[in-house]
Design a protein around this motif. Sequence first.
Motif, PDB file in Angstrom:
ATOM      1  N   LYS A  40       0.842  -1.204   0.000  1.00  0.00           N
ATOM      2  CA  LYS A  40       0.000   0.000   0.000  1.00  0.00           C
ATOM      3  C   LYS A  40       0.875   1.251   0.000  1.00  0.00           C
ATOM      4  O   LYS A  40       0.606   2.216  -0.720  1.00  0.00           O
ATOM      5  N   GLU A  78       2.236   6.103  -7.082  1.00  0.00           N
ATOM      6  CA  GLU A  78       1.205   6.989  -7.625  1.00  0.00           C
ATOM      7  C   GLU A  78       1.633   8.447  -7.492  1.00  0.00           C
ATOM      8  O   GLU A  78       1.446   9.253  -8.412  1.00  0.00           O
ATOM      9  N   TYR A  79       2.224   8.756  -6.352  1.00  0.00           N
ATOM     10  CA  TYR A  79       2.719  10.117  -6.136  1.00  0.00           C
ATOM     11  C   TYR A  79       3.798  10.451  -7.163  1.00  0.00           C
ATOM     12  O   TYR A  79       3.781  11.518  -7.785  1.00  0.00           O
ATOM     13  N   LYS A 110       1.210   3.895  -3.022  1.00  0.00           N
ATOM     14  CA  LYS A 110       0.968   5.317  -2.773  1.00  0.00           C
ATOM     15  C   LYS A 110       2.154   6.149  -3.252  1.00  0.00           C
ATOM     16  O   LYS A 110       1.984   7.198  -3.887  1.00  0.00           O
TER      17      LYS A 110
END
Length: 559
Positions: free
Chosen positions: A380, A387-388, A384
Amino acid sequence: MKICQKCSNFFPDDINVCPLDNIVLSQSGDSNLGKVVGGCYRIHSFISKGGMGSVYLAKHRYLNRNVAIKILNQQMSSDESMRKRIIREARICASLEHPNIVKVYDLATLEGSMCIVMEFLEGKTLKEVLRFENTLTVERTLKIMQMIAEALSRAHSFNIIHRDIKPANIFLTSYRDIDDFVKLLDFGIAYTIGGARLTQKGMLLGTPAYVPPERIKGEEPTKASDIYSLGCVVYEMLTGKSPFASQNIEEVITGHLFRDPAPLKEIRQDIPDSLSSIILKMLEKNPQNRYQDAFELLEDMKFNNLYSKITGENVVRASEGATSIEGSNEIVWNNYFDNISKMVDDDTAQTIEFSKGVEAANELFLIEQKIAELVMEIEKLDNKRREYHRNIAIALETLQTDLAKQRRELGKTKMEHIAQISEIEYLTSKVNEIEEKIMSLFSQRKNENGKISDEEIEQIILLSEMVQRLREINEKEKKNKENRNELKFQIEDLKYQILQLNKRVVEIDEEFAQKHDDYINEIDKLSTKAENLRSIAAFTAQKVASGIRMSGSLEKNHK
């Protein structure tokens, strides 16, 4: 470690018979096979060995992901500067989420040796391809060149310079209908602009055949340094050898510093003039005369219709799930003991040894659950972070592309400025010359009390035309100057925005790295305990299994 030749499961060396198949185990033949790296990755087979260490095929025990693990030799692992470089490489690759850059999943240790866990790739390096094929077609060269430039554009957007672009660090794999799908490898000596220095100033890093002149001189690397090295690689793909290839290292260095490469058209007639010009610009001795980064190179490829839509963020990683590992299921020991307890008599089931095995299996199950939960938390966190980075990368690449366009436009206005200044100087000279001629004719007419001559009239008309043209050019130059100043302002503004985004990336990465390391440390502790419990369970299972005959259905139930 020992291995069962039937079910392919690994067992500790003190286990002699497979509890599943009741057959004698054999030595794996490699001390690393069967071991678990970082609490998650079970090593299954040997791939290759190099100067830095060995590479193995492994599988993530909780995510069912096949990976390659590079285990560095003890000498490399004990070298503090090398350890720092490896950590940097892992973090750099993790931050550069791009289809054409090899993905690094994790960094771990195995019995004191550092390990880099990365995506598993099938294919060959460009070095291996060129060794057998010598030269590539123009079309194939352009495709590979473009994908390398795309990978570098991602690195350059984060102010990262690779510093070791060469055929051995360019891996060619396949994805769907795309052959020669590029994966850029080895960011081990990468340089972050404005980052901490891990090498002494002036230290020559890189491979001599592809090293740029400024690095030979001991100057700071720039993004244009990568462009030069890529130019050498492209030259080699087309001609079969690097621009200054020689067995004598001094001749190679001299070539980079002082000689021009042999004209491509003299070697191959099928190379387009536009591509030849691009390569020559990439190989300029002065880095200021090259493309300043991969974005400018890609822009010029597009401008000259040498760019094709073969890559992009919509391309799924080529290697994930590509190869399955036969017989790689882990034994679930609590299921094993649940099943086997139904097959033993009460006296055996109540022995201390059997109870220890059951307790170990049950505790192992709980620990495995906890590790699996931590792994999912890491996933996760990494998702994250990815994606950032993807969002930041899109913003950075948009800014970098705009910057490349503005630089191209500024270069165009500078060329216009040079032409206009040249014309202004010429017209000014002609105006002065005509004025002198008119003054001479006027003096002559005045002395002779004559009428104005046709020649004098012609000179006056010509002067008027020249002055008018001079006004027009001066007006153009004035607008050109305003345009240049505006472009310079826009360029500085874009550079500032890029700088601020990169600073934010560093801050966020540090936060993610701390959380990631906390999870990894907890997994390491649990993994050590899990391996001990796994050994107890396997040893107990061996003793129990030797006294009974297991059915084929049991083997299926406890896998």
